[in-house]
Design a protein around this motif. Structure first.
Motif, PDB file in Angstrom:
ATOM      1  N   ARG A  47      32.863 -17.303  25.219  1.00 37.56           N
ATOM      2  CA  ARG A  47      32.217 -16.500  26.528  1.00 37.56           C
ATOM      3  C   ARG A  47      33.546 -15.964  27.709  1.00 37.56           C
ATOM      4  NH1 ARG A  47      27.865 -20.064  29.466  1.00 37.56           N
ATOM      5  NH2 ARG A  47      27.759 -18.103  30.689  1.00 37.56           N
ATOM      6  N   THR A 138      34.884 -19.036  36.087  1.00 41.12           N
ATOM      7  CA  THR A 138      33.330 -18.538  36.451  1.00 41.12           C
ATOM      8  C   THR A 138      32.450 -19.690  35.572  1.00 41.12           C
ATOM      9  OG1 THR A 138      33.985 -16.525  37.037  1.00 41.12           O
ATOM     10  CG2 THR A 138      31.584 -16.862  36.392  1.00 41.12           C
ATOM     11  N   PRO A 144      27.336 -16.704  36.299  1.00 37.60           N
ATOM     12  CA  PRO A 144      27.205 -15.773  35.184  1.00 37.60           C
ATOM     13  C   PRO A 144      28.699 -15.104  34.893  1.00 37.60           C
ATOM     14  CG  PRO A 144      26.555 -14.841  37.312  1.00 37.60           C
ATOM     15  CD  PRO A 144      26.801 -16.102  37.582  1.00 37.60           C
ATOM     16  N   VAL A 146      30.843 -12.496  33.365  1.00 36.67           N
ATOM     17  CA  VAL A 146      30.812 -11.011  33.182  1.00 36.67           C
ATOM     18  C   VAL A 146      32.122 -10.368  32.563  1.00 36.67           C
ATOM     19  CG1 VAL A 146      30.338  -8.870  34.030  1.00 36.67           C
ATOM     20  CG2 VAL A 146      28.981 -10.597  34.852  1.00 36.67           C
TER      21      VAL A 146
END
Length: 299
Positions: A47, A138, A144, A146
């Motif tokens: 991620r 994050t 979320p 990004v």
């Protein structure tokens, strides 16, 4: 969460034995165990890390790296340290990455040391890790995630911070040369269009002004291979060569040389070419990323 550079934790670059080490420290508002999990769990890594990772979490354990959408061979590495929750380190091809986690107030201090052979790729690595660690923060915050993107400004800020824009003087039998190496942030085709300004270089004809500097006035082009290389003669008994080769992914790697006789004024050449390359780098930032047609120049 705080993943921006602090005055007390500046990013640094050091060299030794032909290798370069980038050191970055970031404060994270999360305990070491939580940071450790985000660093070592392949699902979490996917991620925020720049590639998908497979690993055996023990010293000597195998690692595999694959960029999303890349059908080529998996890059490999070896876990060199796995000391939960303090240190996770591994090789990635010929590079070495060390992630150290230390308690820091109510959270953690994360220290990355990235060692590599490509000194002039340092700004690309630093800007990339800055974006990645921001995504890590994050993720830890539960927000979320990004993917970050640098249009080139962050890369160029690291070029200035690490003083990567300077040239060197080299001696060779019968003469001397100045040499610059610079990672650029737009495709080679765009760089070439900026340099040529619509005047396509032709062997035997004067070189377009964009390829010249104060110490290298226009001379006849001796060799051209658009958009990758151009050479031209400089009086007396000198030559300039522009090469746009493979880079770190941000764009091509510029290698520029000017050769001359033993009494060649290398100080003047260093100053002139430094100015010229900085002008080029600034001009490239005017071209939006992904654009292949250069907009009109705005002085």
């Amino acid at each position: 969460m705080n993943t921006t550079p602090h005055q007390e934790h500046p990013d640094t670059l050091s060299t030794g034995d032909g290798r370069t080490t980038l050191r970055m420290e970031r404060e994270l508002a999360h305990p070491p165990e939580k940071v450790w999990a985000a660093l070592t769990d392949p699902v979490s890594l996917a991620r925020w890390f720049p590639s998908e990772v497979e690993l055996t979490l023990e010293p000597g354990g195998a690692m595999g790296f694959r960029f999303p959408g890349d059908s080529g061979p998996v890059m490999t590495g070896i876990v060199t340290d796995a000391d939960r929750p303090r240190l996770f380190a591994f090789t990635w091809g010929d590079q070495h990455l060390s992630w150290a986690i230390a308690p820091h107030g109510d959270g953690s201090l994360l220290t990355l040391e990235h060692t590599f052979g490509d000194h002039f790729g340092a700004a690309s690595f630093a800007s990339g890790w800055q974006l990645c660690v921001t995504m890590l923060g994050t993720l830890l915050d539960g927000g979320p995630v990004v993917a970050g993107h640098d249009e080139g400004e962050l890369h160029e800020a690291y070029v200035r911070r690490f003083d990567l824009g300077q040239g060197v003087v080299e001696a060779f039998p019968g003469g001397r040369r100045v040499r610059f190496e610079r990672q650029l942030v737009r495709p080679a085709e765009v760089v070439w269009e900026v340099l040529s300004a619509g005047v396509e270089p032709v062997a035997g004809l004067p070189v377009p002004d964009g390829f010249t500097a104060a110490t290298a006035p226009a001379g006849p082009v001796t060799e051209v291979r658009a958009p990758h290389s151009l050479s031209y003669a400089v009086a007396p008994d000198g030559a300039v060569c522009w090469e746009l080769g493979a880079g770190t992914g941000h764009g091509p790697r510029l290698v520029l040389t000017q050769e001359g006789p033993e009494d060649f004024d290398t100080d003047a050449a260093l100053a002139a070419w430094h100015t010229r390359i900085e002008e080029l780098a600034a001009r490239l930032l005017d071209v939006p990323a992904g654009v292949r047609t250069v907009p009109p120049y705005r002085p």
